[in-house]
Design a protein around this motif. Structure first.
Motif, short mmCIF file in Angstrom:
data_model
loop_
_atom_site.label_atom_id
_atom_site.label_comp_id
_atom_site.label_asym_id
_atom_site.label_seq_id
_atom_site.Cartn_x
_atom_site.Cartn_y
_atom_site.Cartn_z
N ALA A 1 -5.85 0.86 8.81
CA ALA A 1 -5.59 1.81 9.90
C ALA A 1 -4.70 1.20 10.97
O ALA A 1 -3.86 1.89 11.56
N GLY A 2 -4.85 -0.09 11.23
CA GLY A 2 -4.02 -0.74 12.24
C GLY A 2 -2.56 -0.80 11.87
O GLY A 2 -1.70 -1.04 12.73
N PHE A 3 -2.25 -0.58 10.58
CA PHE A 3 -0.86 -0.58 10.13
C PHE A 3 -0.34 0.83 9.93
O PHE A 3 0.83 1.01 9.55
N GLY A 4 -1.22 1.84 10.13
CA GLY A 4 -0.74 3.21 10.09
C GLY A 4 -1.39 4.13 9.08
O GLY A 4 -1.06 5.32 9.05
N VAL B 1 0.85 -1.19 0.00
CA VAL B 1 0.00 0.00 0.00
C VAL B 1 0.89 1.24 0.00
O VAL B 1 1.66 1.45 0.94
N PRO B 2 0.83 2.07 -1.04
CA PRO B 2 1.75 3.22 -1.12
C PRO B 2 1.69 4.12 0.10
O PRO B 2 2.72 4.64 0.53
N GLU B 3 0.50 4.28 0.67
CA GLU B 3 0.36 5.16 1.83
C GLU B 3 1.11 4.63 3.05
O GLU B 3 1.37 5.38 4.00
N LEU B 4 1.43 3.33 3.03
CA LEU B 4 2.16 2.72 4.15
C LEU B 4 3.64 2.54 3.84
O LEU B 4 4.43 2.29 4.75
N ALA B 5 4.01 2.64 2.58
CA ALA B 5 5.39 2.33 2.19
C ALA B 5 6.36 3.43 2.57
O ALA B 5 7.53 3.16 2.86
N GLY B 6 5.90 4.66 2.57
CA GLY B 6 6.79 5.77 2.94
C GLY B 6 8.01 5.81 2.04
O GLY B 6 7.92 5.76 0.81
N SER B 7 9.19 5.87 2.65
CA SER B 7 10.44 5.95 1.89
C SER B 7 10.73 4.67 1.13
O SER B 7 11.60 4.66 0.25
N THR C 1 -19.93 0.17 6.18
CA THR C 1 -19.40 -0.17 7.49
C THR C 1 -18.06 -0.90 7.33
O THR C 1 -17.97 -1.90 6.61
N VAL C 2 -17.03 -0.41 7.99
CA VAL C 2 -15.69 -0.96 7.84
C VAL C 2 -15.33 -1.81 9.05
O VAL C 2 -15.48 -1.37 10.20
N ASP C 3 -14.87 -3.03 8.78
CA ASP C 3 -14.40 -3.92 9.84
C ASP C 3 -12.93 -3.62 10.09
O ASP C 3 -12.08 -3.86 9.24
N ARG C 4 -12.61 -3.12 11.27
CA ARG C 4 -11.24 -2.74 11.59
C ARG C 4 -10.40 -3.90 12.08
O ARG C 4 -9.23 -3.72 12.44
N LEU C 5 -10.98 -5.11 12.09
CA LEU C 5 -10.26 -6.28 12.57
C LEU C 5 -10.05 -7.35 11.49
O LEU C 5 -9.74 -8.49 11.81
N LEU C 6 -10.22 -6.99 10.23
CA LEU C 6 -10.00 -7.96 9.17
C LEU C 6 -8.54 -8.45 9.21
O LEU C 6 -7.62 -7.65 9.41
N PRO C 7 -8.31 -9.76 9.01
CA PRO C 7 -6.93 -10.26 8.98
C PRO C 7 -6.19 -9.70 7.76
O PRO C 7 -6.80 -9.30 6.77
N LEU C 8 -4.86 -9.69 7.85
CA LEU C 8 -4.04 -9.14 6.77
C LEU C 8 -4.32 -9.84 5.45
O LEU C 8 -4.31 -9.22 4.38
N THR C 9 -4.56 -11.15 5.50
CA THR C 9 -4.90 -11.88 4.26
C THR C 9 -6.10 -11.24 3.57
O THR C 9 -6.08 -11.04 2.34
#
Length: 237
Positions: free
Chosen positions: A68-71, A15-21, A85-93
């Protein structure tokens, strides 16, 4: 009917928003993943994804989740008409499958199934054969999205530090994925894979059983940024 499988990995840095540098360093992995998703989407508008989870489980096509849990609050969905409605606990898979669907094949409906990393090889084979029978019983074309990561111990700076067995096992896996060698994947040793942090072993063994024989295999990416093995490709049964 099962028509194809796309093999992808699940690092949040997709996810580009999480990749940063790291966005530029992981650009090839990200693009290959989107290309694999687009190719699978051209073949099937219904997907079943399999990946690692804490337990055997199913995430239905109606799910929506967030990173969101990853930043970063990046919302992804498993179908074009997923609820707001967004589930904030979905597994990474599930997040990975939904991210691929959302960005590469937005017309697709995706169901996700999770399998524990410790599942033994015989159970993986039975699970994979059951998946193949289920999908082949359908009259519509169905794509299999295989979400699995390689060894986490390929370098000293890897998440699991360096393990001397990891490079050789990773090379074996990469070669098997590149050529569609289901037998080599089925023969992976459970304990060795556990020691080198290769949790994707169970998922690749499921895919091997579901797809064998593989008539065509294409590699889109193979590499180990940050000491973790990632592979992206396509299999045609």
């Amino acid at each position: 009917m099962l028509v194809a499988a796309a093999l992808v990995s699940s690092p949040p840095i997709l996810v580009p928003e999480l990749a940063g540098s790291a966005a530029q360093e992981t650009a090839d992995l990200r693009q290959a993943t989107l290309d694999a998703g687009a190719a699978l989407g051209r073949r099937a508008r219904t997907w079943l994804a399999v990946g690692i989870g804490d337990a055997l489980g199913t995430v239905p096509t109606t799910a929506a989740g967030t990173y969101a849990g990853f930043g970063a609050d990046v919302v992804v969905t498993q179908s074009p008409d997923s609820p707001s409605t967004v589930d904030r606990l979905l597994p990474l898979t599930a997040l990975t499958g939904a991210w691929v669907r959302t960005n590469a094949a937005s017309q697709v409906r995706l169901e996700v199934r999770t399998v524990p990393a410790a599942t033994d090889a015989d159970d993986c084979r039975r699970y994979g054969l059951a998946v193949r029978a289920e999908l082949d019983a359908s009259d519509e074309p169905i794509g299999l999205l295989v979400i699995a990561d390689g060894a986490t111990t390929l370098t000293d700076k890897a998440p699991g530090s360096f393990h001397e067995d990891a490079p050789a096992v990773q090379a074996t896996v990469d070669r098997a994925l590149r050529t569609g060698d289901a037998r080599s994947l089925a023969a992976l040793d459970v304990e060795t894979c556990r020691e080198i942090g290769m949790n994707g072993r169970a998922i690749w063994q499921i895919a091997a059983a579901a797809m064998e024989p593989v008539s065509s295999a294409t590699e889109l990416y193979s590499g180990a940024p940050y000491g973790v093995g990632y592979f992206v490709g396509l299999w045609i049964p």
